[in-house]
Design a protein around this motif. Structure first.
Motif, mmCIF file in Angstrom:
data_model
loop_
_atom_site.group_PDB
_atom_site.id
_atom_site.type_symbol
_atom_site.label_atom_id
_atom_site.label_comp_id
_atom_site.label_asym_id
_atom_site.label_seq_id
_atom_site.Cartn_x
_atom_site.Cartn_y
_atom_site.Cartn_z
ATOM 1 N N GLN A 109 28.011 24.908 -22.686
ATOM 2 C CA GLN A 109 28.493 24.155 -21.531
ATOM 3 C C GLN A 109 27.375 23.818 -20.551
ATOM 4 O OE1 GLN A 109 31.407 26.332 -19.135
ATOM 5 N NE2 GLN A 109 30.624 28.237 -19.989
ATOM 6 N N PHE A 110 26.208 24.436 -20.709
ATOM 7 C CA PHE A 110 25.090 24.161 -19.816
ATOM 8 C C PHE A 110 23.987 23.338 -20.494
ATOM 9 C CE2 PHE A 110 27.117 28.043 -18.377
ATOM 10 C CZ PHE A 110 27.446 27.669 -17.094
ATOM 11 N N GLU A 120 15.237 25.741 -16.270
ATOM 12 C CA GLU A 120 16.240 24.760 -15.840
ATOM 13 C C GLU A 120 17.637 25.177 -16.297
ATOM 14 O OE1 GLU A 120 13.674 20.591 -15.786
ATOM 15 O OE2 GLU A 120 14.497 21.304 -17.689
ATOM 16 N N ILE A 121 17.715 25.633 -17.525
ATOM 17 C CA ILE A 121 19.010 26.087 -18.043
ATOM 18 C C ILE A 121 19.513 27.278 -17.226
ATOM 19 C CG2 ILE A 121 20.212 27.105 -20.025
ATOM 20 C CD1 ILE A 121 18.225 25.496 -21.810
ATOM 21 N N LEU A 122 18.634 28.235 -16.974
ATOM 22 C CA LEU A 122 19.018 29.406 -16.184
ATOM 23 C C LEU A 122 19.448 29.006 -14.779
ATOM 24 C CD1 LEU A 122 16.253 31.936 -17.299
ATOM 25 C CD2 LEU A 122 18.677 31.932 -17.953
ATOM 26 N N GLN A 123 18.726 28.061 -14.189
ATOM 27 C CA GLN A 123 19.082 27.581 -12.848
ATOM 28 C C GLN A 123 20.481 26.951 -12.853
ATOM 29 O OE1 GLN A 123 17.257 28.113 -10.089
ATOM 30 N NE2 GLN A 123 18.861 27.174 -8.859
ATOM 31 N N ASP A 124 20.760 26.130 -13.882
ATOM 32 C CA ASP A 124 22.089 25.504 -13.998
ATOM 33 C C ASP A 124 23.178 26.569 -14.110
ATOM 34 O OD1 ASP A 124 20.976 22.982 -13.894
ATOM 35 O OD2 ASP A 124 21.180 22.581 -16.049
ATOM 36 N N MET A 126 23.046 29.710 -13.029
ATOM 37 C CA MET A 126 23.159 30.409 -11.748
ATOM 38 C C MET A 126 23.912 29.559 -10.730
ATOM 39 S SD MET A 126 21.795 33.346 -12.149
ATOM 40 C CE MET A 126 21.560 33.933 -10.504
ATOM 41 N N GLU A 127 23.598 28.272 -10.664
ATOM 42 C CA GLU A 127 24.221 27.386 -9.676
ATOM 43 C C GLU A 127 25.692 27.122 -9.994
ATOM 44 O OE1 GLU A 127 21.750 23.909 -9.562
ATOM 45 O OE2 GLU A 127 20.177 24.921 -8.407
ATOM 46 N N SER A 128 26.080 27.247 -11.241
ATOM 47 C CA SER A 128 27.468 26.956 -11.623
ATOM 48 C C SER A 128 28.442 28.017 -11.128
ATOM 49 C CB SER A 128 27.582 26.865 -13.147
ATOM 50 O OG SER A 128 27.534 28.161 -13.720
ATOM 51 N N GLY A 129 27.950 29.201 -10.845
ATOM 52 C CA GLY A 129 28.839 30.287 -10.450
ATOM 53 C C GLY A 129 29.449 30.994 -11.649
ATOM 54 N N ALA A 130 29.089 30.576 -12.851
ATOM 55 C CA ALA A 130 29.664 31.173 -14.056
ATOM 56 C C ALA A 130 29.336 32.652 -14.162
ATOM 57 C CB ALA A 130 29.166 30.438 -15.300
ATOM 58 N N LEU A 131 28.196 33.041 -13.641
ATOM 59 C CA LEU A 131 27.817 34.455 -13.717
ATOM 60 C C LEU A 131 28.622 35.317 -12.756
ATOM 61 C CD1 LEU A 131 23.956 34.311 -14.187
ATOM 62 C CD2 LEU A 131 25.727 34.639 -15.892
ATOM 63 N N ASP A 132 29.201 34.695 -11.713
ATOM 64 C CA ASP A 132 30.034 35.465 -10.794
ATOM 65 C C ASP A 132 31.140 36.183 -11.562
ATOM 66 O OD1 ASP A 132 28.540 34.664 -8.665
ATOM 67 O OD2 ASP A 132 30.026 33.271 -7.850
ATOM 68 N N ASN A 133 31.760 35.468 -12.506
ATOM 69 C CA ASN A 133 32.842 36.069 -13.289
ATOM 70 C C ASN A 133 32.326 37.180 -14.196
ATOM 71 O OD1 ASN A 133 34.737 34.360 -12.185
ATOM 72 N ND2 ASN A 133 34.568 32.868 -13.825
#
Length: 168
Positions: A109-110, A120-124, A126-133
């Motif tokens: 999805q990234f 860049e992939i890692l930044q995307d 992190m910015e998506s909030g997907a890691l919050d879950n």
């Protein structure tokens, strides 16, 4: 006069509105029909053939091709159901926090058709909030556990810190 003409119906035990329909066929076919009628317990080949014709009519009215089209539609629907189940499972994983970072579906999805560097992939991600879950709940649980052990403390507006650290 018509009573003599219809006497065969009464003798054969048939309804008065019965009539004769002749069928011309090859002898082996007739023998096969006789054998099938007997195997299936029909009193006569005529009754057997009558029921076959009625079944065929119903089948034709519903559409023989419609039956095959229905099978194709069923296969397509089963495929769509499988896709939706997979999609639902992905959503459940996202909501429950059980998605794994090394899960292909998570990573895809990234990604895009354009080249991206790993940062860049890692930044995307992190910015998506997907890691919050993935991270928030376990980290919060652990922080509250550590706080109950007096190993960390929380101050509103500042955040968390070690209690036995060098800042005291």
């Amino acid at each position: 006069m018509s009573d003599d003409k219809d006497q065969w119906k009464q003798t054969a035990g048939l309804a008065t509105d019965s009539t004769v329909a002749q069928i011309v066929c090859k002898e082996p076919d007739k023998e096969e029909w006789d054998r099938e009628a007997e195997e299936k317990g029909y009193r006569s080949t005529s009754k057997y053939l009558y029921e076959l014709v009625q079944e065929a009519r119903a089948y034709r009215e519903q559409g023989y091709l419609a039956h095959h089209q229905s099978e194709e539609e069923i296969a397509e629907l089963k495929s769509r159901i499988k896709e939706l189940e997979t999609q639902l499972e992905r959503e459940r994983k996202k909501e429950s926090g059980t998605t794994k970072i090394d899960d292909i579906d998570f990573l895809e999805q990234f990604l895009s058709t354009e080249y991206q560097t790993l940062p860049e992939i890692l930044q995307d991600i992190m910015e998506s909030g997907a890691l919050d879950n993935l991270i928030r709940k376990p980290v919060e649980d652990e922080l509250y556990y550590l706080a109950s052990q007096d190993r960390v403390e929380y101050e509103r507006g500042h955040g968390w810190r070690l209690t036995d650290g060098g800042d005291e």
